[in-house]
Design a protein around this motif. Structure first.
Motif, PDB file in Angstrom:
ATOM      1  N   ASP A  52       0.860  -1.171   0.000  1.00 18.52           N
ATOM      2  CA  ASP A  52       0.000   0.000   0.000  1.00 18.52           C
ATOM      3  C   ASP A  52       0.912   1.243   0.000  1.00 18.52           C
ATOM      4  OD1 ASP A  52      -2.251   1.727   0.564  1.00 18.52           O
ATOM      5  OD2 ASP A  52      -1.544   1.791   2.632  1.00 18.52           O
ATOM      6  N   ASP A  54      -0.165   5.135   0.870  1.00 16.53           N
ATOM      7  CA  ASP A  54      -0.369   6.105   1.952  1.00 16.53           C
ATOM      8  C   ASP A  54      -0.263   5.461   3.330  1.00 16.53           C
ATOM      9  OD1 ASP A  54      -1.206   8.674   0.475  1.00 16.53           O
ATOM     10  OD2 ASP A  54      -2.407   7.103  -0.458  1.00 16.53           O
ATOM     11  N   CYS A  55       0.634   5.996   4.121  1.00  9.77           N
ATOM     12  CA  CYS A  55       0.865   5.541   5.504  1.00  9.77           C
ATOM     13  C   CYS A  55       1.439   4.122   5.587  1.00  9.77           C
ATOM     14  CB  CYS A  55      -0.386   5.656   6.365  1.00  9.77           C
ATOM     15  SG  CYS A  55      -1.072   7.302   6.318  1.00  9.77           S
ATOM     16  N   THR A  56       1.828   3.550   4.442  1.00 12.50           N
ATOM     17  CA  THR A  56       2.578   2.292   4.489  1.00 12.50           C
ATOM     18  C   THR A  56       3.956   2.583   3.888  1.00 12.50           C
ATOM     19  OG1 THR A  56       0.552   0.976   4.353  1.00 12.50           O
ATOM     20  CG2 THR A  56       2.611  -0.152   3.852  1.00 12.50           C
ATOM     21  N   ASP A 240      -1.626  -0.856   6.107  1.00 10.67           N
ATOM     22  CA  ASP A 240      -1.868  -0.137   7.372  1.00 10.67           C
ATOM     23  C   ASP A 240      -3.342   0.076   7.699  1.00 10.67           C
ATOM     24  OD1 ASP A 240      -2.161   1.995   5.292  1.00 10.67           O
ATOM     25  OD2 ASP A 240      -2.564   3.194   7.085  1.00 10.67           O
ATOM     26  N   SER A 241      -4.266  -0.201   6.725  1.00  4.38           N
ATOM     27  CA  SER A 241      -5.655   0.153   7.047  1.00  4.38           C
ATOM     28  C   SER A 241      -6.650  -0.850   6.490  1.00  4.38           C
ATOM     29  CB  SER A 241      -5.980   1.572   6.551  1.00  4.38           C
ATOM     30  OG  SER A 241      -6.289   1.538   5.179  1.00  4.38           O
ATOM     31  N   ASP A 244      -6.584  -2.738   3.215  1.00  2.59           N
ATOM     32  CA  ASP A 244      -5.449  -3.655   3.023  1.00  2.59           C
ATOM     33  C   ASP A 244      -5.730  -5.049   3.593  1.00  2.59           C
ATOM     34  OD1 ASP A 244      -3.797  -1.609   1.930  1.00  2.59           O
ATOM     35  OD2 ASP A 244      -3.469  -0.856   3.963  1.00  2.59           O
TER      36      ASP A 244
END
Ligand code: GLC
Ligand code: MG
Length: 461
Positions: A52, A54-56, A240-241, A244
């Protein structure tokens, strides 16, 4: 006499190389721009890394992109040549491309976008997967989805730019989302539409065709690879979310939830995959957590050249051309940033990597011996510190052209003062003499589109 013999040998070699460069680009063989994903590697990938964004892989809290750059160096030095990089994001293709303009993201082999409802193959020139698209068209109708969802006033449509042919997205709070998830699929099925609902980050609600989603897209890719006899040796998924979660359901895959994962993913894991030893929660954030997983699962090298760089002794132990070029540019970056002492010894060490007769053809067309360019570096020591000078290499590919000679091709990106400039680069490396070390014989660069040629004095290598 010995010296002049060597000179002659080198000249002959150089001419051969020139010819080779020309022929290769004509035939579009090794360095073709339109390479297809699955064709880039001859055999099965050693690792299929699915991440992923964003934020990963991308840490929006780190404007310096430290871990992303660490990951990049590791990937290009040790994985690019035999593994596949897959980005798997909720963003649309357009939104993903705009992220690429802001962050130092490597070129993936495959991009899965719009929460798995689109797949594009093939490095720089992405080609969308029509077979996948056709599959998603079965038992799907955007119109009917829009009609049925409009009956839930709590569903607030996301902006137009987040809506796609096979993805209808809303904003909604958790409680309402859970309620809607109970009834919406049944109502749609009655009208012949089979959907998958994905809820992420406590606000994003996606309606997708049933077979879609990040997990569906990855399963499809694995089938495709298998049908070509290229089943990956290992798979690592990173996320992260909520959107995923499906990735972690792919049975053969190792998985890492980065330390900053959203609680909904952790909860999903608790309820569905707690006993699966192939899934870990990293102790580090984003890219650092991904590197942690490479090590934890023993999936290959896990020390980024950015961490393990020996600035005293430059000798690269094994004959490893990709690693060699990555390290060279890091040594150069360290000099520009003043992270190593300003000493002649450092420059002498840099020179020792290349042949005294080796030439560098600057993207402006100016051609000088590599050693003279290194002499020019004296004035640039430490001047990149304020400018947040960074270098990353992308799409490193090596080919052996004779038993002791390699051509390494890559895109070199340089960030300075917030501006990125890029060059397509070719390096000729040879290990003629003492056999245990590579020597830079020739470097040639040309600007990649969009890169301007102002301030050329500051562009070296
Ligand atoms: C991305 C997309 C958004 C989607 C969300 C969750 O943020 O832009 O449309 O709802 O991912 O999948
Ligand atoms: Mg994310």
């Amino acid at each position: 006499y010995k010296q002049s013999l060597l000179t002659r040998k080198l000249r002959i070699q150089e001419r051969k190389v020139e010819k080779l460069f020309k022929r290769r680009s004509k035939e579009n063989l090794v360095f073709g721009g339109s390479e297809k994903t699955m064709d880039r590697l001859d055999g099965p990938p050693r690792l299929l890394l699915v991440t992923d964004l964003d934020c990963t892989l991308v840490d929006h809290d780190d404007p310096e992109n430290t871990d992303l750059l660490r990951f990049n160096a590791l990937w290009e030095a040790h994985y690019r040549h035999d593994s596949l990089l897959v980005y798997c994001t909720g963003r649309s293709m357009r939104s993903y491309l705009s992220l690429r303009n802001k962050k130092p993201l490597l070129t993936p082999d495959i991009a899965i976008t719009s929460v798995g409802s689109e797949i594009a193959h093939g490095g720089e020139s992405m080609v969308s997967d029509d077979v996948w698209e056709a599959r998603l068209g079965e038992m799907w109708s955007r119109e009917i989805v829009l009609e049925e969802t409009s009956k839930f006033p709590q569903l607030e449509p996301q902006p137009d730019k987040s809506q796609e042919q096979h993805k209808v997205s809303f904003f909604v709070g958790r409680e309402h989302a859970l309620e809607i998830m109970k009834v919406l699929p049944g109502r749609l099925l009655e009208r012949g539409v089979d959907v998958k609902l994905v809820y992420s980050n406590d606000y994003a609600f996606d309606v997708l065709p049933k077979g879609s989603g990040k997990g569906g897209a990855l399963t499809y890719l694995l089938e495709k690879l298998e049908s070509e006899g290229k089943q990956p040796t290992n798979i690592l998924v990173c996320g992260d979310s909520g959107n995923d979660a499906e990735l972690f359901n792919v049975p053969q895959a190792y998985g890492v939830m980065v330390s900053n994962s959203h609680k909904e993913l952790l909860q999903w894991h608790e309820e569905n995959a707690k006993d699966n030893p192939k899934i870990i929660l990293a102790s580090e954030r984003c890219g650092a957590g991904m590197i942690e997983a490479l090590q934890g699962f023993n999936l290959g090298p896990s020390v980024s050249p950015r961490d393990g760089l020996d600035t005293e002794n430059f000798h690269v132990e094994v004959l490893d051309p990709a690693n060699e070029v990555v390290q060279f540019y890091l040594l150069y970056e360290k000099w520009r940033c003043g992270e190593v002492e300003k000493s002649d010894k450092y420059l002498e060490n840099l020179k020792s990597l290349s042949s005294p007769l080796g030439m560098f053809v600057h993207p402006s067309g100016v051609e000088k011996p590599i050693h003279e360019w290194i002499d020019d570096l004296v004035n640039l020591h430490g001047e990149g510190k304020e400018e947040k000078f960074r270098i990353w290499l992308d799409r490193v590919s090596t080919s052996l052209i004779s038993p002791e000679t390699w051509i390494v091709k890559f895109d070199k990106h340089e960030l300075s003062d917030g501006k990125v400039r890029s060059c397509s680069t070719r390096v000729l490396l040879s290990c003629q003499e003492e056999k245990e070390k590579l020597t830079w014989m020739h470097i040639q660069q040309s600007w990649l589109d969009g890169s301007c040629s102002d301030d050329q004095d500051k562009w070296i290598f």
